[in-house]
Write a protein that holds these residues in place. Structure first.
Motif, PDB file in Angstrom:
ATOM      1  N   PRO A  62      -5.982  -0.230  -9.257  1.00  0.00           N
ATOM      2  CA  PRO A  62      -5.618   1.100  -9.749  1.00  0.00           C
ATOM      3  C   PRO A  62      -6.217   2.183  -8.851  1.00  0.00           C
ATOM      4  O   PRO A  62      -7.061   1.906  -8.000  1.00  0.00           O
ATOM      5  CB  PRO A  62      -6.235   1.124 -11.148  1.00  0.00           C
ATOM      6  N   GLY A  63      -5.797   3.433  -9.070  1.00  0.00           N
ATOM      7  CA  GLY A  63      -6.376   4.551  -8.317  1.00  0.00           C
ATOM      8  C   GLY A  63      -5.329   5.257  -7.481  1.00  0.00           C
ATOM      9  O   GLY A  63      -4.307   4.691  -7.134  1.00  0.00           O
ATOM     10  N   CYS A  64      -5.621   6.522  -7.168  1.00  0.00           N
ATOM     11  CA  CYS A  64      -4.667   7.331  -6.401  1.00  0.00           C
ATOM     12  C   CYS A  64      -5.417   8.257  -5.461  1.00  0.00           C
ATOM     13  O   CYS A  64      -5.721   9.363  -5.832  1.00  0.00           O
ATOM     14  CB  CYS A  64      -3.762   8.133  -7.337  1.00  0.00           C
ATOM     15  N   PRO A  65      -5.738   7.815  -4.268  1.00  0.00           N
ATOM     16  CA  PRO A  65      -5.622   6.445  -3.789  1.00  0.00           C
ATOM     17  C   PRO A  65      -6.890   5.664  -4.116  1.00  0.00           C
ATOM     18  O   PRO A  65      -7.947   6.271  -4.321  1.00  0.00           O
ATOM     19  CB  PRO A  65      -5.515   6.626  -2.273  1.00  0.00           C
ATOM     20  N   PRO A  82       2.078   8.754  -9.685  1.00  0.00           N
ATOM     21  CA  PRO A  82       2.465  10.134 -10.009  1.00  0.00           C
ATOM     22  C   PRO A  82       3.973  10.371  -9.905  1.00  0.00           C
ATOM     23  O   PRO A  82       4.460  11.397 -10.348  1.00  0.00           O
ATOM     24  CB  PRO A  82       1.696  10.969  -8.972  1.00  0.00           C
ATOM     25  N   PHE A  83       4.679   9.409  -9.317  1.00  0.00           N
ATOM     26  CA  PHE A  83       6.133   9.564  -9.167  1.00  0.00           C
ATOM     27  C   PHE A  83       6.906   8.694 -10.153  1.00  0.00           C
ATOM     28  O   PHE A  83       8.087   8.419  -9.962  1.00  0.00           O
ATOM     29  CB  PHE A  83       6.540   9.211  -7.732  1.00  0.00           C
ATOM     30  N   LYS A  84       6.204   8.247 -11.187  1.00  0.00           N
ATOM     31  CA  LYS A  84       6.795   7.300 -12.131  1.00  0.00           C
ATOM     32  C   LYS A  84       8.125   7.794 -12.703  1.00  0.00           C
ATOM     33  O   LYS A  84       9.040   7.018 -12.940  1.00  0.00           O
ATOM     34  CB  LYS A  84       5.802   7.044 -13.277  1.00  0.00           C
ATOM     35  N   MET A 110      -1.627  -2.225  -4.105  1.00  0.00           N
ATOM     36  CA  MET A 110      -2.704  -1.258  -3.891  1.00  0.00           C
ATOM     37  C   MET A 110      -2.283   0.139  -4.342  1.00  0.00           C
ATOM     38  O   MET A 110      -1.372   0.742  -3.773  1.00  0.00           O
ATOM     39  CB  MET A 110      -3.079  -1.243  -2.406  1.00  0.00           C
ATOM     40  N   GLY A 111      -2.940   0.642  -5.366  1.00  0.00           N
ATOM     41  CA  GLY A 111      -2.720   2.017  -5.794  1.00  0.00           C
ATOM     42  C   GLY A 111      -1.761   2.157  -6.956  1.00  0.00           C
ATOM     43  O   GLY A 111      -0.956   1.266  -7.251  1.00  0.00           O
ATOM     44  N   ALA A 112      -1.878   3.324  -7.615  1.00  0.00           N
ATOM     45  CA  ALA A 112      -1.077   3.584  -8.812  1.00  0.00           C
ATOM     46  C   ALA A 112       0.415   3.458  -8.536  1.00  0.00           C
ATOM     47  O   ALA A 112       1.173   2.971  -9.374  1.00  0.00           O
ATOM     48  CB  ALA A 112      -1.414   4.973  -9.343  1.00  0.00           C
ATOM     49  N   CYS A 113       0.856   3.906  -7.353  1.00  0.00           N
ATOM     50  CA  CYS A 113       2.292   3.840  -7.057  1.00  0.00           C
ATOM     51  C   CYS A 113       2.781   2.399  -7.005  1.00  0.00           C
ATOM     52  O   CYS A 113       3.813   2.061  -7.585  1.00  0.00           O
ATOM     53  CB  CYS A 113       2.575   4.509  -5.715  1.00  0.00           C
ATOM     54  N   ALA A 114       2.041   1.555  -6.295  1.00  0.00           N
ATOM     55  CA  ALA A 114       2.499   0.170  -6.129  1.00  0.00           C
ATOM     56  C   ALA A 114       2.468  -0.611  -7.439  1.00  0.00           C
ATOM     57  O   ALA A 114       3.257  -1.532  -7.641  1.00  0.00           O
ATOM     58  CB  ALA A 114       1.642  -0.533  -5.073  1.00  0.00           C
ATOM     59  N   ALA A 155       0.843  -1.198   0.000  1.00  0.00           N
ATOM     60  CA  ALA A 155       0.000   0.000   0.000  1.00  0.00           C
ATOM     61  C   ALA A 155       0.874   1.242   0.000  1.00  0.00           C
ATOM     62  O   ALA A 155       1.328   1.695   1.042  1.00  0.00           O
ATOM     63  CB  ALA A 155      -0.924  -0.018   1.223  1.00  0.00           C
ATOM     64  N   GLY A 156       1.128   1.774  -1.188  1.00  0.00           N
ATOM     65  CA  GLY A 156       1.862   3.030  -1.253  1.00  0.00           C
ATOM     66  C   GLY A 156       3.037   2.994  -2.201  1.00  0.00           C
ATOM     67  O   GLY A 156       3.294   2.004  -2.878  1.00  0.00           O
ATOM     68  N   THR A 157       3.747   4.111  -2.220  1.00  0.00           N
ATOM     69  CA  THR A 157       4.896   4.269  -3.115  1.00  0.00           C
ATOM     70  C   THR A 157       6.035   3.352  -2.671  1.00  0.00           C
ATOM     71  O   THR A 157       6.430   3.371  -1.511  1.00  0.00           O
ATOM     72  CB  THR A 157       5.398   5.732  -3.047  1.00  0.00           C
ATOM     73  N   VAL A 158       6.552   2.562  -3.599  1.00  0.00           N
ATOM     74  CA  VAL A 158       7.703   1.710  -3.270  1.00  0.00           C
ATOM     75  C   VAL A 158       8.956   2.422  -3.787  1.00  0.00           C
ATOM     76  O   VAL A 158       9.195   2.484  -4.990  1.00  0.00           O
ATOM     77  CB  VAL A 158       7.590   0.318  -3.927  1.00  0.00           C
TER      78      VAL A 158
HETATM   79  S1  SF4 Z   1      -2.427   7.877  -2.690  1.00  0.00           S
HETATM   80 FE1  SF4 Z   1      -1.578   8.109  -4.749  1.00  0.00          FE
HETATM   81  S2  SF4 Z   1       0.452   9.023  -4.398  1.00  0.00           S
HETATM   82 FE2  SF4 Z   1      -0.206   8.168  -2.435  1.00  0.00          FE
HETATM   83  S3  SF4 Z   1       0.667   6.100  -2.383  1.00  0.00           S
HETATM   84 FE3  SF4 Z   1      -1.409   5.919  -3.200  1.00  0.00          FE
HETATM   85  S4  SF4 Z   1      -1.197   5.979  -5.418  1.00  0.00           S
HETATM   86 FE4  SF4 Z   1       0.705   6.798  -4.508  1.00  0.00          FE
END
Ligand code: SF4
Length: 212
Positions: free
Chosen positions: A140-143, A118-120, A109-113, A82-85
């Motif tokens: 997918p999704g943020c968050p 957004p930090f691609k 879980m989420g676009a980052c994982a 869950a979150g940016t790796v």
């Molecule tokens: S909320 Fe968005 S920026 Fe934050 S960890 Fe999840 S996908 Fe990444």
């Protein structure tokens, strides 16, 4: 000789009308496994807040039998990434995964994982944890909202329900003694990036064909 262990559904239905319920050991075993998933208790960034909300009273992950978050990977069978790796964190995530007993599962879980999100473009962010460990369900999704995590959990439960859990050699419970016995590769820091940048046994990107 192959023995068909499945119980005929029509026969099951007829018997149930007479108050007789039939099942198989495998059905009971899988029902137990899917109804008592123990996630590993760790979060990496903002998505973890949504994961925590999923476990709280409003969304109540406990309804699905997965509320027992474990602080030790030795006691967990689900890793929710869950979150940016970040690349700095990647070796630790893979090490935790290696320490979980089989059979084990991963929800990214989420676009980052799943892709860096957004930090691609960041030099320090891994573009998807599926470069190093096998992911069963991507969200997918943020968050993603808690409902999305609940949906992912139900998707995983369906997958568990469809797996063979007894018998050889395909049973998931035997994987530790077959092809999955080795630990997953833990990357190290090289001069410019993680080395290697992905595990070729896990990550199979689609080849991009460029036209002139
Ligand atoms: S909320 Fe968005 S920026 Fe934050 S960890 Fe999840 S996908 Fe990444």
């Amino acid at each position: 000789m192959e023995i068909n262990m499945a119980v005929d559904e029509a026969l099951k239905s007829e018997l149930s009308k007479a108050g007789i319920f039939t099942t198989t050991i495998e059905d009971i075993y899988n029902w137990g496994r899917k109804s008592s998933i123990w996630p590993l208790q760790f979060g990496l960034a903002c998505c973890a807040i949504e994961m925590i909300a999923t476990a709280a009273s409003r969304f109540d992950l406990a309804r699905f039998g997965a509320e027992v978050f474990r602080p030790s990977p030795r006691q967990a069978d689900l890793m929710i990434v869950a979150g940016t790796v970040t690349k700095k964190m990647t070796p630790q995530v893979v090490r935790l995964y290696n320490q979980m007993p089989e059979p084990k599962y991963v929800i990214a879980m989420g676009a980052c994982a799943i892709s860096g999100g957004p930090f691609k473009q960041g030099y320090n962010v891994l573009k998807g944890i599926d470069r190093f460990i096998p992911v069963d369900v991507h969200i997918p999704g943020c968050p993603p909202r808690p409902e999305a995590l609940l949906h992912a959990l139900m998707t995983l439960q369906r997958k568990i329900d469809s797996q063979r859990s007894i018998g050889k050699p395909e049973a998931v419970t035997n994987r530790a003694y077959n092809d999955r016995s080795e630990e997953y590769l833990i990357p190290r820091f090289g001069e410019h990036d993680l080395v290697p940048t992905h595990n070729p046994l896990v990550f199979h990107p689609t080849a991009i064909k460029r036209t002139e």
